[in-house]
Motif scaffolding. Structure first.
Motif, PDB file in Angstrom:
ATOM      1  N   THR A  47       0.831  -1.205   0.000  1.00 61.13           N
ATOM      2  CA  THR A  47       0.000   0.000   0.000  1.00 61.13           C
ATOM      3  C   THR A  47       0.865   1.253   0.000  1.00 61.13           C
ATOM      4  O   THR A  47       0.589   2.202  -0.728  1.00 61.13           O
ATOM      5  CB  THR A  47      -0.933   0.003   1.232  1.00 61.13           C
ATOM      6  N   SER A  73      -4.272  -4.392  -0.638  1.00 62.08           N
ATOM      7  CA  SER A  73      -3.750  -3.023  -0.744  1.00 62.08           C
ATOM      8  C   SER A  73      -4.465  -2.275  -1.860  1.00 62.08           C
ATOM      9  O   SER A  73      -4.746  -1.078  -1.727  1.00 62.08           O
ATOM     10  CB  SER A  73      -2.238  -3.026  -0.978  1.00 62.08           C
ATOM     11  N   SER A  76      -6.514   2.303  10.142  1.00 71.29           N
ATOM     12  CA  SER A  76      -5.484   1.267  10.036  1.00 71.29           C
ATOM     13  C   SER A  76      -4.803   0.999  11.368  1.00 71.29           C
ATOM     14  O   SER A  76      -4.271  -0.083  11.579  1.00 71.29           O
ATOM     15  CB  SER A  76      -4.457   1.639   8.968  1.00 71.29           C
TER      16      SER A  76
END
Length: 196
Positions: free
Chosen positions: A3, A56, A141
């Motif tokens: 990512t 991702s 996250s």
């Protein structure tokens, strides 16, 4: 890791020193988590890498469309795509050693379990999309960093999967690395907001 690298390529978001160090820590943790001993783990490792790459892509698409699409239709579109590709994957011919031998008496339990798991997964993705939309990708996250540890705990309690010390240390490294990246992003945005 993927990512961060794709964000650099797509959005010009160059990794900082903290992110670079975090990626190294995550990479070391991922290596430690790999199973050791006898057995052929190559397919599982390749599937895990493929899952990481596609996830991702999902995170980046969610971030790009966060202001344009409502989380529920976005999640439904994702799941429709997953359904189509899963169905195609089941239809495609595979080598005989990949085929599963499933007792016909457990089909009803598998179907009920699959539906239940699908509902839980859909709920998880919808809630994750709401979290990204309202709290931002960095804060969402941070919470997601506990995913590997929670997965290991769930595997321990449900199927008795016991991890070695090396693998537990690898999970801890991954959590530390992802948390460092998330905190760095969150504090970086606060500094930018304070300057403006």
């Amino acid at each position: 890791i993927i990512t961060v690298l794709l964000s650099w390529v797509l959005f010009g978001d160059r990794p900082s020193i903290v992110r670079t160090c975090a990626m190294v820590i995550i990479g070391l943790g991922a290596i430690l988590v790999l199973p050791s001993g006898t057995g052929n783990y190559q397919q599982g490792v390749l599937a895990g890498v493929g899952a990481g790459i596609t996830f991702s892509g999902y995170v980046l698409l969610t971030q790009m469309s966060a202001g344009k699409l409502h989380p529920i239709p976005f999640s439904l579109i994702n799941f429709a795509g997953i359904f189509v590709f899963s169905a195609l994957g089941l239809i495609m011919p595979k080598p005989i050693e990949w085929s599963a031998n499933i007792d016909t008496t457990v089909w009803s339990g598998l179907i009920v379990g699959g539906i239940f798991l699908g509902i839980l997964t859909l709920s998880s993705y919808v809630l994750n999309s709401f979290a990204i939309r309202f709290a931002g990708a960095a804060r969402a996250s941070i919470i997601g960093t506990f995913g590997p540890a929670l997965t290991a705990l769930l595997a321990l309690f449900t199927i008795g999967e016991v991890l070695g010390v090396k693998q537990v240390f690898g999970i801890i490294l991954v959590i530390i690395g992802v948390a460092a990246m998330s905190f760095e992003r969150m504090f970086g945005r606060k500094k930018e907001e304070g300057r403006s």
